[in-house]
Design a protein around this motif. Structure first.
Motif, PDB file in Angstrom:
ATOM      1  N   PHE A 118       4.398   7.984   2.522  1.00 33.18           N
ATOM      2  CA  PHE A 118       4.431   9.138   1.689  1.00 33.18           C
ATOM      3  C   PHE A 118       4.258   9.190  -0.442  1.00 33.18           C
ATOM      4  O   PHE A 118       3.758  10.057  -0.984  1.00 33.18           O
ATOM      5  CB  PHE A 118       3.770  10.668   1.732  1.00 33.18           C
ATOM      6  CG  PHE A 118       3.803  11.325   2.660  1.00 33.18           C
ATOM      7  CD1 PHE A 118       2.474  12.140   2.521  1.00 33.18           C
ATOM      8  CD2 PHE A 118       3.784  10.901   4.485  1.00 33.18           C
ATOM      9  CE1 PHE A 118       1.556  12.324   3.784  1.00 33.18           C
ATOM     10  CE2 PHE A 118       3.318  11.508   5.496  1.00 33.18           C
ATOM     11  CZ  PHE A 118       1.939  12.231   5.068  1.00 33.18           C
ATOM     12  N   GLY A 119       5.107   8.006  -0.369  1.00 25.36           N
ATOM     13  CA  GLY A 119       5.462   7.771  -1.764  1.00 25.36           C
ATOM     14  C   GLY A 119       4.022   6.730  -2.378  1.00 25.36           C
ATOM     15  O   GLY A 119       3.502   7.015  -3.485  1.00 25.36           O
ATOM     16  N   ILE A 120       3.824   6.034  -1.028  1.00 28.33           N
ATOM     17  CA  ILE A 120       3.168   5.057  -1.542  1.00 28.33           C
ATOM     18  C   ILE A 120       1.216   6.471  -1.699  1.00 28.33           C
ATOM     19  O   ILE A 120       0.368   6.122  -2.713  1.00 28.33           O
ATOM     20  CB  ILE A 120       2.315   4.015  -0.354  1.00 28.33           C
ATOM     21  CG1 ILE A 120       3.080   3.038  -0.688  1.00 28.33           C
ATOM     22  CG2 ILE A 120       0.943   3.299  -0.719  1.00 28.33           C
ATOM     23  CD1 ILE A 120       3.721   2.540   0.924  1.00 28.33           C
ATOM     24  N   ILE A 121       1.135   7.569  -0.828  1.00 30.58           N
ATOM     25  CA  ILE A 121      -0.481   8.256  -1.058  1.00 30.58           C
ATOM     26  C   ILE A 121      -0.497   8.377  -2.589  1.00 30.58           C
ATOM     27  O   ILE A 121      -0.897   8.549  -3.263  1.00 30.58           O
ATOM     28  CB  ILE A 121      -0.210   8.746   0.351  1.00 30.58           C
ATOM     29  CG1 ILE A 121      -0.438   8.180   1.792  1.00 30.58           C
ATOM     30  CG2 ILE A 121      -0.952   9.662  -0.272  1.00 30.58           C
ATOM     31  CD1 ILE A 121      -0.261   8.686   2.858  1.00 30.58           C
ATOM     32  N   THR A 122       1.304   8.878  -2.431  1.00 28.16           N
ATOM     33  CA  THR A 122       1.135  10.035  -4.505  1.00 28.16           C
ATOM     34  C   THR A 122       1.294   8.625  -5.307  1.00 28.16           C
ATOM     35  O   THR A 122      -0.003   9.743  -6.370  1.00 28.16           O
ATOM     36  CB  THR A 122       3.181  10.399  -4.396  1.00 28.16           C
ATOM     37  OG1 THR A 122       3.432  11.149  -3.106  1.00 28.16           O
ATOM     38  CG2 THR A 122       2.812  11.738  -5.015  1.00 28.16           C
ATOM     39  N   CYS A 123       1.518   8.141  -5.077  1.00 27.83           N
ATOM     40  CA  CYS A 123       1.384   7.236  -6.050  1.00 27.83           C
ATOM     41  C   CYS A 123       0.133   6.627  -6.690  1.00 27.83           C
ATOM     42  O   CYS A 123      -0.408   6.394  -7.752  1.00 27.83           O
ATOM     43  CB  CYS A 123       2.470   5.757  -6.130  1.00 27.83           C
ATOM     44  SG  CYS A 123       2.267   4.794  -7.806  1.00 27.83           S
ATOM     45  N   GLY A 124       0.198   5.852  -5.467  1.00 26.45           N
ATOM     46  CA  GLY A 124      -1.862   5.231  -5.060  1.00 26.45           C
ATOM     47  C   GLY A 124      -3.061   6.861  -5.706  1.00 26.45           C
ATOM     48  O   GLY A 124      -3.815   6.580  -6.126  1.00 26.45           O
TER      49      GLY A 124
END
Length: 455
Positions: free
Chosen positions: A250-256
Motif C-alpha cells: 500500500f506504500g507502493i500504491i500511494t507513492c505510485g
C-alpha cells in the motif's frame, strides 16, 4: 420439477447470490502462461482427472425456481463444451500485450453462459497461455487458487503439489487482548463500520483523473501489468520497523498513484487528498492458500466458498516523494488500525444478513454504491513459493483479473516464485495510459528499495 431434481438442488450462499446480480456480476479471469507449447490433449486429461470435476459446484448448473431463487443443479460435464481453443496469434503485439488485451476484452464483454456450469478455459495456443474463467459465485480467489494448484506439481519434485500455507503474514495486534487493546478494537470497529455505512449512503471521494462512477463498468477496458520482486519488497519491509508486505504494497500504491497524478494533473490536488480503495480480506482461520481437502470438508472451519470481508483503505496524495519510505510508514499506521478492527468480519456478516432478509438485489445495490463512492479495488493473493508445472509444462507466470466494476481502476496481485505480478485493469476512456500507471508503481518500489539500502 421432479422430486429427484429437488433432492439434487442446493441453494446458493448469500455471497454466491450477490455475485450473480447484474450490478455485481463477477467472473475471475486467471491467465497461466507456460514455458513450452501447449499440449491440448495432455491439458484435457489434467482437467478431466482434476479435483475440479469432483467438486459439485463445477458440475452444476445455476437454475432459478418459480420464486426466482437461485439453486445449483447437478449435471453431466462435457469438457469440450468448456474449452475454447484459439490456435492463431491474437495480434502482432508482444506476448504480454496480446494476452492482456484479450483478458481486457473478456472483462467487460463476455459473460459466462448459464447453459453449462459457470466456468470455461480459453487455450491461447500461439501464446502458450491458458485463461481460466471462473464465476465468483463458485468461490473466492483463495478457494479457486487452492483448487487450481491441486492440479499442479512442483518443478523440483514432480510428485508433490505446490506448498500450501500463508506467506508473509504478520501476527495480528489482536492476539494480546489487554483492556486497552480491547477498547481500541471496539472503537475502531465502530468508527470503520460507521464510515462504511456513510460511504454506502452518500459520502464519495472527490473526483480525480482516477475516478470512475456509475455505469463505468460498461466501458471498454485496457489491462497492464506491474511486476515486483518479492525480495525487493522484503528489503523495504526490513527498513520500516514491524512492517509487513501488505504495508509495503500500500506504500507502493500511494507513492505510485501520487506520481501518476502529478503526470496527469500536475498541481491539481491538495497535499493529503484522500483516495479510498476497497480491499477484500480473507476471513478463514489460516491466511494464504488453503489445504484443498479441508476446503472440501463440510465440517472444517476452512470451508469452500466466498469467505471474505470488505475493508475501506484510504491512501493520500503526497507530491513530495523525496523520502519514499514515508509512504510505507503512513500505510503501516493506517493498516495497523484496520487490523485492530472487526470491519471485515462485520461487513461479511452484515452482507449475509441483508441478502438473507431482503434479497440479493438490495445487497447488490448497496455494494454497488460503495464501489461508486470509492476510487479503486485491490486484492492480493499469495501464490506458490516455488516453480510449478501444469500438465507437465513449466508455468511462466500466474496473473489474475476480474470482470469490470464501476471503478476506473482495479488491481489484482498474485505472487509466484519470487515475483508478484499486479494486473491493472482500467476504463480506457478514464485512464488511457495504464502502462504509465504500471511504471509509476514499479518506480515507486525501486525508489523505496534504494532508500532502504541507504538506511
Amino acid at each position: 420439477m421432479e422430486d429427484s431434481e429437488l433432492e439434487r438442488d442446493q441453494p446458493l450462499t448469500p455471497a454466491g447470490r450477490l455475485f450473480l446480480q447484474p450490478l455485481m456480476d463477477q467472473v475471475i479471469n486467471c491467465a497461466i502462461a507456460s514455458v513450452d507449447p501447449l499440449d491440448i490433449e495432455a491439458f484435457k486429461n489434467v482437467v478431466r482427472n482434476s479435483v475440479m470435476l469432483k467438486h459439485p459446484r463445477f458440475c452444476s448448473l445455476m437454475v432459478r425456481d418459480s420464486g426466482g431463487r437461485e439453486h445449483w443443479r447437478r449435471t453431466e460435464v462435457n469438457i469440450d463444451h468448456h474449452l475454447i481453443i484459439r490456435h492463431q496469434p491474437l495480434s502482432d503485439d508482444s506476448e504480454d500485450d496480446a494476452v492482456n488485451d484479450y483478458m481486457a476484452d473478456l472483462s467487460f464483454s463476455s459473460p459466462l453462459s448459464m447453459d453449462k456450469p459457470l466456468w470455461e478455459i480459453h487455450l491461447l495456443v500461439a501464446h502458450r497461455t491458458a485463461v481460466f474463467r471462473l464465476h465468483h459465485a463458485l468461490g473466492d480467489g483463495i478457494s479457486l487458487m487452492s483448487m487450481l494448484l491441486s492440479s499442479c506439481r512442483r518443478i523440483d519434485d514432480p510428485e508433490k503439489i505446490p506448498a500450501i500455507g500463508g506467506v508473509g503474514a504478520s501476527s495480528s495486534p489482536r492476539k494480546q487482548l489487554g483492556l486497552l487493546t480491547l477498547l481500541k478494537v471496539v472503537w475502531y470497529t465502530l468508527i470503520y463500520v460507521l464510515e462504511l455505512s456513510i460511504r454506502t449512503l452518500w459520502l464519495r471521494d472527490k473526483r480525480t483523473v482516477l475516478s470512475g462512477g456509475a455505469g463505468v463498468e460498461l466501458w471498454p477496458r485496457k489491462l497492464a501489468t506491474s511486476s515486483f520482486s518479492l525480495e525487493d519488497m522484503k528489503t523495504v519491509k526490513r527498513a520500516v520497523p514491524d512492517a509487513t508486505i501488505n504495508d509495503v504494497l500500500f506504500g507502493i500504491i500511494t507513492c505510485g498513484f501520487s506520481k501518476y497524478l502529478d503526470i496527469r494533473s500536475p498541481k491539481a490536488l491538495k497535499e493529503g487528498h484522500q483516495i479510498t480503495g476497497v480491499a477484500m480480506v480473507n476471513l478463514r482461520p489460516h491466511s494464504g492458500l488453503q489445504d484443498f481437502s479441508k476446503l472440501m470438508d463440510g465440517k472444517s472451519r476452512t470451508r469452500w466458498g466466498n469467505k471474505f470481508g470488505m475493508l475501506l483503505l484510504p491512501v493520500h496524495y503526497h507530491g513530495d516523494c523525496s523520502n519514499p519510505l514515508q509512504f510505507v510508514e503512513r500505510a503501516k499506521a493506517m493498516i495497523d488500525k484496520k487490523k485492530l478492527s472487526l470491519e471485515a468480519s462485520c461487513s461479511y456478516k452484515i452482507g449475509n444478513i441483508l441478502t438473507s432478509l431482503f434479497g440479493a438485489k438490495l445487497a447488490s445495490i448497496l455494494n454497488y454504491r460503495i464501489v461508486c463512492n470509492t476510487t479503486f479495488t485491490m486484492s492480493n493473493l499469495v501464490g506458490p513459493r516455488e516453480k510449478i508445472s501444469l500438465a507437465s509444462n513449466p508455468v511462466k507466470y500466474i496473473r489474475v483479473s476480474s470482470s469490470s466494476l464501476s471503478h476506473a481502476v482495479t488491481m489484482h496481485m498474485v505472487s509466484y516464485a519470487g515475483t508478484a505480478d499486479m494486473q491493472i485493469l482500467v476504463a480506457k476512456d478514464v485512464i488511457p495510459d495504464p502502462k504509465v500507471l504500471a511504471k509509476c508503481l514499479e518506480d515507486a518500489l525501486v525508489e523505496m528499495k534504494e532508500a532502504a539500502v541507504k538506511t
